[in-house]
Design an enzyme around this catalytic site. Structure first.
Site, mmCIF file in Angstrom:
data_model
loop_
_atom_site.group_PDB
_atom_site.id
_atom_site.type_symbol
_atom_site.label_atom_id
_atom_site.label_comp_id
_atom_site.label_asym_id
_atom_site.label_seq_id
_atom_site.Cartn_x
_atom_site.Cartn_y
_atom_site.Cartn_z
ATOM 1 C CB ALA A 194 -53.434 20.360 -43.527
ATOM 2 C CB SER A 195 -51.886 24.300 -46.252
ATOM 3 O OG SER A 195 -51.829 24.675 -44.890
ATOM 4 C CG LEU A 196 -48.232 24.582 -42.846
ATOM 5 C CD1 LEU A 196 -48.133 25.003 -41.402
ATOM 6 C CD2 LEU A 196 -47.123 25.187 -43.655
ATOM 7 C CB ALA A 197 -47.838 18.700 -42.009
ATOM 8 C CD GLN A 198 -48.401 13.465 -46.649
ATOM 9 O OE1 GLN A 198 -48.711 14.199 -47.576
ATOM 10 N NE2 GLN A 198 -47.953 12.216 -46.835
ATOM 11 C CB VAL A 199 -51.935 13.337 -39.913
ATOM 12 C CG1 VAL A 199 -51.922 12.465 -38.650
ATOM 13 C CG2 VAL A 199 -51.801 14.816 -39.546
ATOM 14 C CE LYS B 109 -49.150 19.599 -38.443
ATOM 15 N NZ LYS B 109 -49.715 20.644 -37.541
ATOM 16 C CG ASP C 41 -55.791 27.420 -38.341
ATOM 17 O OD1 ASP C 41 -56.717 27.979 -38.949
ATOM 18 O OD2 ASP C 41 -55.035 26.593 -38.876
#
Length: 602
Positions: free
Chosen positions: A168-173, A187, A388
């Site tokens: 996503a925009s802030l992080a990845q999982v 995350k 969100d």
């Protein structure tokens, strides 16, 4: 001629903005806690700004040049406009991917506005930006894990998948497994997410002021003051400024394609600083056009973890009747920091994946009702709201303790992900907001006006506020029919909403200036929920409105009971509750009859 002038103007704006971005980036080096990183960003910030300005110029030129001389509503114009929409959506997607971070958030928000933004944009943004964003390399992920946890992924976990399952925009999982065998989701925040805050803020301030000079009706300068105090080191960047109110609330309507272009890119510029704000919510253009700017408290993952715990505590204490149907993944605190969050791994279907949901034995209508119930509880009872709720943040799985019915159906459980963005509503705001929704559901014109005024809309714009909340024109809002707030999800609805968007733009801008920021964020949340419901049901579910009416009304009565000791007043409230049940029963019967009539007409 006009197209040539527009191209020259936007090109000059792009060059000026890029030059200013370079100066702002240089200033950021001097104020950064990490000069090496700041030096690197001094090159990337102007580049990002140049991409943004160039994309805006190219798209604006494409619309003006391609549609020049074509007759309104002609078949040829509609075909050409569709082609321009497709090209422009692709350019916007490319911009979001190249610039990353806050720009991806913008694309995600555009993907929620299916009733307001051309479908070509919505489809493109949904297909690519919800959970398939650009990824951080595994080497950088290893650096983050080592810095945050004190060891490499292989040392801290028994298994760690190097390929993220979502970004996503802030992080990845990443999927991993703890040393005691528990499957978890890790995350990991993308590097350098906060370093450009001051530079983006000052750059956007320049863009907003410049756009206002060229286009006086597009006045978003009031937003700058809203976030100045909450931005890191932003207070020294600019003197205080208080913009005057718009000179006219009733200017001629703006052509729709120009309206869309201007506000998509105004929103892109503004998103650059609203991303880091702690108290700005969204810019919503709409009786019925909503352009979203979102505040993000999501950069500290420990706050996100605490939010998830508080959310479930609220359901247990204040909404025990639905607590089994709502779930948040368990946090592994010993493997979590402000930039890395380890949570229980949950299997489930994305909330908009209708086929997979049905394959689990769950009915989409039951999911829509649960979604409405859960968020109505948060808004009207808890006063602590997950803000969100787009499709990538909501999973559906069968209720673990539930069994299949005789017909093979199973009850759904809603799994809430990404708890980074919550907002608290104080008691007066929550009570007035609940009273407003109660009035909207029961078509109470006097109640709508009274509570809209209490929330800041004013006596002149309360009808517009009701339209922004419901996406319905005033004559439908106060209609006494049981389906007066329902959206059908068809092209007629979309065309009507887009027409109102351009027609009432200036009044909407004034409304946004007046409303409390927390209410603007509730509007953003409503947009996300509306988009999810439309994906589930291809329109609105009338039953979800009954749920909102019930929860808001009950929350009002509970708030009043908690503030009185008078026996007579308690009896009065008990009678009101009884009357409410009668009203809701009457609406439910009317709904059943309406559904029966529709079924017989097929």
């Amino acid at each position: 001629m006009a197209a040539r002038f527009l191209w020259r103007s936007t090109r000059k704006l792009a060059l000026a903005a890029t030059a200013a971005g370079g100066g702002v980036a240089a200033a950021a080096i001097a104020t950064s806690d990490d000069p090496v990183t700041a030096l690197k960003l001094s090159f990337t910030v102007p580049l990002r700004l140049a991409r943004l300005s160039t994309t805006a110029a190219v798209i604006a030129f494409d619309y003006e040049y391609s549609l020049w001389g074509l007759q309104e509503e002609s078949i040829e114009r509609l075909k050409v406009k569709h082609a321009v929409h497709v090209r422009s959506a692709h350019k916007l997607e490319e911009l979001c991917f190249k610039n990353g971070g806050i720009y991806i958030k913008l694309g995600q928000h555009i993907g929620q506005l299916e009733y307001l933004v051309p479908q070509e944009y919505v489809q493109r943004m949904r297909e690519s930006l919800l959970d398939r964003c650009p990824v951080t390399s595994y080497n950088e992920v290893c650096e983050v894990v080592k810095k945050e946890l004190g060891g490499t992924p292989d040392e801290m976990f028994s298994e760690f998948d190097s390929v993220p399952i979502a970004s996503a925009s802030l992080a990845q999982v990443h999927v991993a497994r703890t040393h005691d065998g528990q499957k978890v989701a890790v995350k990991v925040q993308h590097p350098h997410m906060t370093d450009t805050a001051a530079a983006d803020y000052a750059t956007v301030e320049l863009i907003v002021n410049t756009l206002h000079r060229f286009f006086p009706t597009f006045d978003y300068r009031w937003l700058i003051d809203e976030v100045r105090d909450s931005l890191p080191k932003a207070s020294c960047l600019t003197p205080n400024y208080c913009p005057p109110p718009p000179s006219s609330l009733f200017a001629p309507p703006i052509p729709q394609h120009k309206f869309v272009i201007s506000h998509l890119f105004v929103t892109m510029y503004l998103t650059s600083y609203s991303y880091y704000s702690l108290d700005l919510s969204s810019v919503v253009d709409g009786c019925l056009f909503v352009i979203l700017l979102t505040i993000y408290q999501e950069l500290d993952f420990l706050v996100e973890a605490k939010n998830s715990v508080k959310c479930m505590d609220n359901f247990r204490k204040l909404s025990p009747h639905v607590v089994d149907c709502v779930y948040a993944p368990t946090v592994y605190w010993n493997l979590s920091t402000s930039k890395l969050l380890t949570m229980e791994f949950i299997e489930g279907a994305q909330v908009t994946d209708v086929k997979k949901i049905q394959g689990l034995g769950i009915q989409p209508n039951d999911v829509a009702k649960l979604l409405s119930q859960a968020f109505a509880e948060m808004m009207f009872r808890h006063g602590f709201v997950h803000c969100d709720p787009h499709a990538a943040n909501l999973l559906i799985r069968p209720l673990p303790s539930g069994k299949r019915s005789i017909l093979g159906k199973r009850k759904p459980q809603l799994v809430l992900l990404d708890h980074g963005l919550y907002k608290e509503l104080d008691l007066p705001t929550r009570t007035n907001y609940a009273a407003l929704w109660k009035a909207l559901i029961f078509s109470d014109a006097r109640g709508i006006k009274e509570n809209s005024v209490k929330l800041g809309a004013g006596e002149d714009l309360y009808a517009l506020f009701a339209g922004v909340l419901t996406m319905r024109p005033w004559n439908r809002v106060i209609d006494q029919s049981v389906d007066h707030l329902a959206l059908q999800g068809n092209d007629t609805d979309r065309s009507e909403l887009q027409m109102y968007a351009s027609q009432y733009f200036l009044q909407i801008s004034e409304l946004l200036r007046r409303l409390p920021r927390v209410i603007l964020l509730m509007l953003k949340t409503n947009d996300c929920l509306r988009a999810v419901n439309n994906s589930l049901l291809k329109g609105s579910s009338l039953e979800t409105f009954l749920i909102i009416g019930r929860v808001s009304s009950e929350a009002l009565i509970e708030a009043q009971l908690s503030q009185t000791k008078s026996s007579l007043y308690r009896i009065k409230l008990w009678l009101e509750e009884l009357l409410l049940e009668v009203q809701l029963l009457g609406m439910q019967i009317a709904l059943w009859l309406l559904q029966l009539r529709k079924a017989l007409s097929l």
